[in-house]
Design a protein around this motif. Structure first.
Motif, PDB file in Angstrom:
ATOM      1  N   PRO A   3       0.818  -1.211   0.000  1.00  0.00           N
ATOM      2  CA  PRO A   3       0.000   0.000   0.000  1.00  0.00           C
ATOM      3  C   PRO A   3       0.856   1.267   0.000  1.00  0.00           C
ATOM      4  O   PRO A   3       2.031   1.235   0.359  1.00  0.00           O
ATOM      5  CB  PRO A   3      -0.819  -0.117   1.285  1.00  0.00           C
ATOM      6  CG  PRO A   3      -0.073  -1.060   2.140  1.00  0.00           C
ATOM      7  CD  PRO A   3       0.685  -1.974   1.224  1.00  0.00           C
ATOM      8  N   THR A   4       0.270   2.385  -0.373  1.00  0.00           N
ATOM      9  CA  THR A   4       0.991   3.655  -0.393  1.00  0.00           C
ATOM     10  C   THR A   4       0.595   4.564   0.760  1.00  0.00           C
ATOM     11  O   THR A   4       1.190   5.624   0.936  1.00  0.00           O
ATOM     12  CB  THR A   4       0.758   4.397  -1.721  1.00  0.00           C
ATOM     13  OG1 THR A   4      -0.636   4.600  -1.892  1.00  0.00           O
ATOM     14  CG2 THR A   4       1.333   3.602  -2.887  1.00  0.00           C
ATOM     15  N   ALA A   5      -0.395   4.169   1.554  1.00  0.00           N
ATOM     16  CA  ALA A   5      -0.806   4.980   2.707  1.00  0.00           C
ATOM     17  C   ALA A   5      -1.505   4.088   3.719  1.00  0.00           C
ATOM     18  O   ALA A   5      -2.056   3.040   3.374  1.00  0.00           O
ATOM     19  CB  ALA A   5      -1.730   6.108   2.270  1.00  0.00           C
ATOM     20  N   PHE A   6      -1.459   4.515   4.968  1.00  0.00           N
ATOM     21  CA  PHE A   6      -2.253   3.856   5.999  1.00  0.00           C
ATOM     22  C   PHE A   6      -2.537   4.856   7.114  1.00  0.00           C
ATOM     23  O   PHE A   6      -1.926   5.921   7.181  1.00  0.00           O
ATOM     24  CB  PHE A   6      -1.601   2.558   6.504  1.00  0.00           C
ATOM     25  CG  PHE A   6      -0.461   2.699   7.475  1.00  0.00           C
ATOM     26  CD1 PHE A   6      -0.550   2.149   8.743  1.00  0.00           C
ATOM     27  CD2 PHE A   6       0.717   3.342   7.121  1.00  0.00           C
ATOM     28  CE1 PHE A   6       0.508   2.252   9.635  1.00  0.00           C
ATOM     29  CE2 PHE A   6       1.777   3.431   7.992  1.00  0.00           C
ATOM     30  CZ  PHE A   6       1.669   2.894   9.269  1.00  0.00           C
ATOM     31  N   THR A   7      -3.513   4.502   7.957  1.00  0.00           N
ATOM     32  CA  THR A   7      -3.984   5.415   8.992  1.00  0.00           C
ATOM     33  C   THR A   7      -3.921   4.743  10.362  1.00  0.00           C
ATOM     34  O   THR A   7      -4.910   4.197  10.831  1.00  0.00           O
ATOM     35  CB  THR A   7      -5.434   5.850   8.709  1.00  0.00           C
ATOM     36  OG1 THR A   7      -6.240   4.668   8.602  1.00  0.00           O
ATOM     37  CG2 THR A   7      -5.546   6.652   7.433  1.00  0.00           C
ATOM     38  N   THR A  77      14.818 -16.747  -6.352  1.00  0.00           N
ATOM     39  CA  THR A  77      15.229 -15.511  -7.009  1.00  0.00           C
ATOM     40  C   THR A  77      15.120 -14.388  -5.991  1.00  0.00           C
ATOM     41  O   THR A  77      14.089 -14.236  -5.338  1.00  0.00           O
ATOM     42  CB  THR A  77      14.339 -15.206  -8.230  1.00  0.00           C
ATOM     43  OG1 THR A  77      14.410 -16.302  -9.133  1.00  0.00           O
ATOM     44  CG2 THR A  77      14.794 -13.938  -8.934  1.00  0.00           C
ATOM     45  N   ASN A  78      16.193 -13.613  -5.831  1.00  0.00           N
ATOM     46  CA  ASN A  78      16.223 -12.530  -4.848  1.00  0.00           C
ATOM     47  C   ASN A  78      15.738 -11.221  -5.455  1.00  0.00           C
ATOM     48  O   ASN A  78      16.013 -10.923  -6.612  1.00  0.00           O
ATOM     49  CB  ASN A  78      17.638 -12.343  -4.306  1.00  0.00           C
ATOM     50  CG  ASN A  78      18.115 -13.558  -3.551  1.00  0.00           C
ATOM     51  OD1 ASN A  78      17.363 -14.162  -2.809  1.00  0.00           O
ATOM     52  ND2 ASN A  78      19.357 -13.921  -3.751  1.00  0.00           N
ATOM     53  N   TYR A  79      15.050 -10.433  -4.621  1.00  0.00           N
ATOM     54  CA  TYR A  79      14.518  -9.139  -5.034  1.00  0.00           C
ATOM     55  C   TYR A  79      14.794  -8.104  -3.949  1.00  0.00           C
ATOM     56  O   TYR A  79      14.802  -8.429  -2.762  1.00  0.00           O
ATOM     57  CB  TYR A  79      12.995  -9.199  -5.233  1.00  0.00           C
ATOM     58  CG  TYR A  79      12.557 -10.160  -6.284  1.00  0.00           C
ATOM     59  CD1 TYR A  79      12.410  -9.754  -7.603  1.00  0.00           C
ATOM     60  CD2 TYR A  79      12.266 -11.490  -5.972  1.00  0.00           C
ATOM     61  CE1 TYR A  79      11.986 -10.653  -8.582  1.00  0.00           C
ATOM     62  CE2 TYR A  79      11.854 -12.385  -6.943  1.00  0.00           C
ATOM     63  CZ  TYR A  79      11.714 -11.959  -8.243  1.00  0.00           C
ATOM     64  OH  TYR A  79      11.304 -12.841  -9.203  1.00  0.00           O
ATOM     65  N   ILE A  80      14.989  -6.866  -4.370  1.00  0.00           N
ATOM     66  CA  ILE A  80      15.017  -5.725  -3.466  1.00  0.00           C
ATOM     67  C   ILE A  80      14.074  -4.692  -4.060  1.00  0.00           C
ATOM     68  O   ILE A  80      14.239  -4.266  -5.196  1.00  0.00           O
ATOM     69  CB  ILE A  80      16.431  -5.128  -3.315  1.00  0.00           C
ATOM     70  CG1 ILE A  80      17.394  -6.156  -2.729  1.00  0.00           C
ATOM     71  CG2 ILE A  80      16.379  -3.866  -2.447  1.00  0.00           C
ATOM     72  CD1 ILE A  80      18.836  -5.675  -2.659  1.00  0.00           C
ATOM     73  N   LYS A  81      13.065  -4.334  -3.295  1.00  0.00           N
ATOM     74  CA  LYS A  81      12.065  -3.375  -3.754  1.00  0.00           C
ATOM     75  C   LYS A  81      12.055  -2.188  -2.789  1.00  0.00           C
ATOM     76  O   LYS A  81      12.224  -2.353  -1.582  1.00  0.00           O
ATOM     77  CB  LYS A  81      10.649  -3.988  -3.781  1.00  0.00           C
ATOM     78  CG  LYS A  81      10.538  -5.201  -4.685  1.00  0.00           C
ATOM     79  CD  LYS A  81      10.637  -4.820  -6.130  1.00  0.00           C
ATOM     80  CE  LYS A  81      10.410  -6.031  -7.018  1.00  0.00           C
ATOM     81  NZ  LYS A  81      10.474  -5.723  -8.427  1.00  0.00           N
ATOM     82  N   ASN A  82      11.878  -0.976  -3.339  1.00  0.00           N
ATOM     83  CA  ASN A  82      11.829   0.248  -2.551  1.00  0.00           C
ATOM     84  C   ASN A  82      10.571   1.016  -2.893  1.00  0.00           C
ATOM     85  O   ASN A  82      10.075   0.937  -4.012  1.00  0.00           O
ATOM     86  CB  ASN A  82      13.043   1.130  -2.877  1.00  0.00           C
ATOM     87  CG  ASN A  82      14.340   0.453  -2.548  1.00  0.00           C
ATOM     88  OD1 ASN A  82      14.660   0.260  -1.394  1.00  0.00           O
ATOM     89  ND2 ASN A  82      15.085   0.071  -3.573  1.00  0.00           N
ATOM     90  N   GLY A  83      10.095   1.784  -1.925  1.00  0.00           N
ATOM     91  CA  GLY A  83       8.943   2.624  -2.168  1.00  0.00           C
ATOM     92  C   GLY A  83       8.712   3.542  -0.991  1.00  0.00           C
ATOM     93  O   GLY A  83       9.582   3.708  -0.139  1.00  0.00           O
ATOM     94  N   HIS A  84       7.536   4.114  -0.937  1.00  0.00           N
ATOM     95  CA  HIS A  84       7.209   5.014   0.170  1.00  0.00           C
ATOM     96  C   HIS A  84       5.809   4.707   0.696  1.00  0.00           C
ATOM     97  O   HIS A  84       4.973   4.138  -0.004  1.00  0.00           O
ATOM     98  CB  HIS A  84       7.308   6.484  -0.269  1.00  0.00           C
ATOM     99  CG  HIS A  84       6.277   6.860  -1.275  1.00  0.00           C
ATOM    100  ND1 HIS A  84       6.420   6.619  -2.618  1.00  0.00           N
ATOM    101  CD2 HIS A  84       5.068   7.459  -1.123  1.00  0.00           C
ATOM    102  CE1 HIS A  84       5.340   7.051  -3.250  1.00  0.00           C
ATOM    103  NE2 HIS A  84       4.511   7.554  -2.372  1.00  0.00           N
ATOM    104  N   ILE A  85       5.619   5.085   1.943  1.00  0.00           N
ATOM    105  CA  ILE A  85       4.330   4.931   2.605  1.00  0.00           C
ATOM    106  C   ILE A  85       3.980   6.252   3.265  1.00  0.00           C
ATOM    107  O   ILE A  85       4.835   6.873   3.897  1.00  0.00           O
ATOM    108  CB  ILE A  85       4.341   3.763   3.630  1.00  0.00           C
ATOM    109  CG1 ILE A  85       2.983   3.566   4.275  1.00  0.00           C
ATOM    110  CG2 ILE A  85       5.402   3.938   4.680  1.00  0.00           C
ATOM    111  CD1 ILE A  85       1.952   2.967   3.398  1.00  0.00           C
ATOM    112  N   ASN A  86       2.763   6.682   3.078  1.00  0.00           N
ATOM    113  CA  ASN A  86       2.291   7.905   3.711  1.00  0.00           C
ATOM    114  C   ASN A  86       1.493   7.561   4.956  1.00  0.00           C
ATOM    115  O   ASN A  86       0.549   6.770   4.890  1.00  0.00           O
ATOM    116  CB  ASN A  86       1.408   8.707   2.743  1.00  0.00           C
ATOM    117  CG  ASN A  86       2.200   9.240   1.580  1.00  0.00           C
ATOM    118  OD1 ASN A  86       3.157   9.975   1.769  1.00  0.00           O
ATOM    119  ND2 ASN A  86       1.821   8.850   0.378  1.00  0.00           N
ATOM    120  N   VAL A  87       1.888   8.146   6.068  1.00  0.00           N
ATOM    121  CA  VAL A  87       1.154   7.974   7.320  1.00  0.00           C
ATOM    122  C   VAL A  87       0.150   9.123   7.405  1.00  0.00           C
ATOM    123  O   VAL A  87       0.534  10.296   7.356  1.00  0.00           O
ATOM    124  CB  VAL A  87       2.099   7.981   8.536  1.00  0.00           C
ATOM    125  CG1 VAL A  87       1.308   7.948   9.831  1.00  0.00           C
ATOM    126  CG2 VAL A  87       3.060   6.805   8.461  1.00  0.00           C
TER     127      VAL A  87
END
Length: 89
Positions: A3-7, A77-87
């Motif tokens: 997800p990109t946001a949570f509360t 298979t190895n993965y590295i994923k990056n992203g952001h989350i808005n609080v």
């Protein structure tokens, strides 16, 4: 799915940040969440454990946090994923 946001406001709806997926090797999983100064505010090796929006026993401020997830699929298979989350509160 990440997800990109949570509360994290304690209302029982969308209170925990957690990725949802199938086909991941649960024994090879790491998530780190960083604040804007690069401090790790949450880390876990358990795919079933989500972030409740706290750091050192205190609720974090509203804002954007960076996540990094390292994992393997069932075919090793190895993965590295990056992203952001808005609080949001």
């Amino acid at each position: 799915f990440v997800p990109t946001a949570f509360t994290p406001n304690g209302d029982g709806i969308n209170d925990v940040f957690q990725m949802q997926s199938t086909g991941i090797d649960a024994t090879n999983f790491q998530i780190n969440i960083f604040n804007r100064w690069g401090e790790i505010v949450f880390e876990s090796n358990d795919i079933e454990v989500g972030w409740d929006g706290s750091y050192s026993g205190q609720n974090v401020q509203v804002g954007t946090y960076i996540w990094q997830i390292e994992f393997s699929d069932l075919e090793s298979t190895n993965y590295i994923k990056n992203g952001h989350i808005n609080v949001i509160k």
